[in-house]
Design a protein around this motif. Structure first.
Motif, PDB file in Angstrom:
ATOM      1  N   GLN A 257      20.774  63.376  56.659  1.00  0.00           N
ATOM      2  CA  GLN A 257      21.939  64.151  57.046  1.00  0.00           C
ATOM      3  C   GLN A 257      22.875  64.388  55.866  1.00  0.00           C
ATOM      4  OE1 GLN A 257      22.372  65.443  60.225  1.00  0.00           O
ATOM      5  NE2 GLN A 257      20.296  64.647  60.504  1.00  0.00           N
ATOM      6  N   ALA A 258      23.619  65.484  55.942  1.00  0.00           N
ATOM      7  CA  ALA A 258      24.684  65.717  54.967  1.00  0.00           C
ATOM      8  C   ALA A 258      25.766  64.658  55.140  1.00  0.00           C
ATOM      9  CB  ALA A 258      25.272  67.114  55.149  1.00  0.00           C
ATOM     10  N   VAL A 259      26.535  64.458  54.081  1.00  0.00           N
ATOM     11  CA  VAL A 259      27.589  63.442  54.062  1.00  0.00           C
ATOM     12  C   VAL A 259      28.937  64.142  54.175  1.00  0.00           C
ATOM     13  CG1 VAL A 259      28.571  61.512  52.768  1.00  0.00           C
ATOM     14  CG2 VAL A 259      26.137  62.056  52.544  1.00  0.00           C
TER      15      VAL A 259
ATOM     16  N   GLY B 256      24.003  55.195  55.524  1.00  0.00           N
ATOM     17  CA  GLY B 256      23.114  56.301  55.834  1.00  0.00           C
ATOM     18  C   GLY B 256      21.915  56.275  54.899  1.00  0.00           C
ATOM     19  N   THR B 257      20.810  56.873  55.338  1.00  0.00           N
ATOM     20  CA  THR B 257      19.585  56.861  54.550  1.00  0.00           C
ATOM     21  C   THR B 257      19.090  58.279  54.306  1.00  0.00           C
ATOM     22  OG1 THR B 257      18.944  54.744  55.535  1.00  0.00           O
ATOM     23  CG2 THR B 257      17.229  55.988  54.409  1.00  0.00           C
ATOM     24  N   TYR B 258      18.837  58.576  53.038  1.00  0.00           N
ATOM     25  CA  TYR B 258      18.183  59.827  52.652  1.00  0.00           C
ATOM     26  C   TYR B 258      16.921  59.435  51.902  1.00  0.00           C
ATOM     27  CZ  TYR B 258      17.221  64.375  50.618  1.00  0.00           C
ATOM     28  OH  TYR B 258      16.609  65.551  50.270  1.00  0.00           O
ATOM     29  N   THR B 259      15.776  60.050  52.239  1.00  0.00           N
ATOM     30  CA  THR B 259      14.522  59.743  51.554  1.00  0.00           C
ATOM     31  C   THR B 259      13.918  61.008  50.976  1.00  0.00           C
ATOM     32  OG1 THR B 259      13.347  59.814  53.686  1.00  0.00           O
ATOM     33  CG2 THR B 259      14.018  57.655  52.864  1.00  0.00           C
TER      34      THR B 259
ATOM     35  N   LEU C   9      22.433  65.963  49.943  1.00  0.00           N
ATOM     36  CA  LEU C   9      21.828  65.132  48.904  1.00  0.00           C
ATOM     37  C   LEU C   9      20.478  65.692  48.460  1.00  0.00           C
ATOM     38  CD1 LEU C   9      22.560  61.548  50.300  1.00  0.00           C
ATOM     39  CD2 LEU C   9      23.961  62.949  48.766  1.00  0.00           C
ATOM     40  N   ALA C  10      20.116  65.390  47.224  1.00  0.00           N
ATOM     41  CA  ALA C  10      18.804  65.720  46.682  1.00  0.00           C
ATOM     42  C   ALA C  10      18.408  64.611  45.727  1.00  0.00           C
ATOM     43  CB  ALA C  10      18.828  67.055  45.958  1.00  0.00           C
TER      44      ALA C  10
ATOM     45  N   ALA D 234      23.123  75.336  55.962  1.00  0.00           N
ATOM     46  CA  ALA D 234      23.583  74.343  56.937  1.00  0.00           C
ATOM     47  C   ALA D 234      25.065  74.015  56.783  1.00  0.00           C
ATOM     48  CB  ALA D 234      22.753  73.072  56.809  1.00  0.00           C
ATOM     49  N   GLY D 235      25.716  74.631  55.782  1.00  0.00           N
ATOM     50  CA  GLY D 235      27.158  74.465  55.633  1.00  0.00           C
ATOM     51  C   GLY D 235      27.604  73.561  54.518  1.00  0.00           C
TER      52      GLY D 235
END
Length: 277
Positions: A152-154, A130-133, A163-164, A181-182
């Motif tokens: 997306q959340a993991v 997965g990708t978080y930017t 993530l942050a 968002a939970g």
């Protein structure tokens, strides 16, 4: 730097319920030092952290901002990769075979070729990435990076982890929206110096208290990109109580386990992960 001894801190207060609160959940911050621009050497170091984490039953492991390259803005464009790059295969394979989710930091090429993101890649247990930017850049980062799109959340054993990346935690709406968002876990890969440590960890403890999320902060364990990171990676329980923190810089694993609604924490040395001479 010398390795730190095992330190165990335990809470005595029952904590607000997360989904399946009676199940065991173990999360960890990988406080690692990075070798500037040397992705292969940093992958080897990451694998040592991942092995130690797997040996201690960690289900979710988070590395600092740009952990695989160091915080090297002048090298970012040359070092940037696509999320499916073969260079990540050893990390991807380890995550899959160990059953542990790991989040690693690296510059990521934008799909449209328009620039480079500060990325956090999520190595899933099924082999996917997965990708978080990073959406909110620190002043000065725009010289090397473009704002990202988040991600997306993991799903970590039934718990949603948002993530942050570093400066994003200074935007209160970032944590608030994650909680709405939970998310039950807020996990940040950081580069914190002495000047930033107190105010920014204060924000993170506040998010844990205000939003009822467990909060994890993975900081660099030493100098990178001209900045002197102070380590002191930490984890807070829902409600804002500190569970565990590294006492200073160096290569250590900061882990916390939630069992029967209570957290316990430990700082674990990582064999073979000392900084290069």
């Amino acid at each position: 730097m010398s390795q730190q001894p095992h330190v165990t801190l335990r809470t005595t207060q029952a904590l607000p319920a997360l989904p399946d609160a009676m199940t065991t959940l173990t999360i960890a911050a990988a406080q690692t030092t990075s070798i500037a621009g040397d992705i292969q050497a940093n992958i080897a170091r990451h694998l040592r952290f991942m092995q130690t984490a797997a040996d201690h039953g960690v289900q979710f492991l988070v590395f600092p901002e740009l952990s695989l390259t160091g915080y090297e803005r002048t090298l970012a464009r040359a070092l940037a990769i696509r999320p499916d790059d073969a260079v990540l295969h050893p990390l991807r394979e380890f995550a899959q075979h160990s059953g542990m989710i790991a989040v690693v930091g690296i510059p990521v090429r934008a799909d449209n070729g328009a620039g480079v993101y500060i990325g956090a890649l999520v190595l899933q247990t099924n082999g996917e990435i997965g990708t978080y930017t990073k959406q909110h850049l620190h002043p000065g980062e725009e010289a090397a990076f473009v704002p990202g799109r988040g991600g997306q959340a993991v799903n970590v054993a039934g718990h949603q982890a948002a993530l942050a990346i570093c400066a994003e935690i200074t935007q209160p709406d970032h944590a608030r929206m994650a909680a709405q968002a939970g998310a039950g876990i807020y996990a940040a890969g950081m580069l914190l110096t002495e000047a930033g440590h107190a105010p920014e960890t204060g924000l993170l403890a506040g998010y844990a208290a205000d939003h009822g999320m467990a909060v994890l902060m993975a900081n660099h364990g030493g100098a990178t990109g001209g900045w002197e990171a102070v380590g002191r990676s930490a984890i807070w329980a829902e409600g804002g109580r500190a569970v565990v923190a590294a006492p200073g810089p160096g290569n250590v694993l900061v882990k916390a386990t939630r069992e029967a609604g209570r957290w316990s924490g430990q700082v674990v040395p990582v064999p073979g992960a000392l900084p290069a001479a």
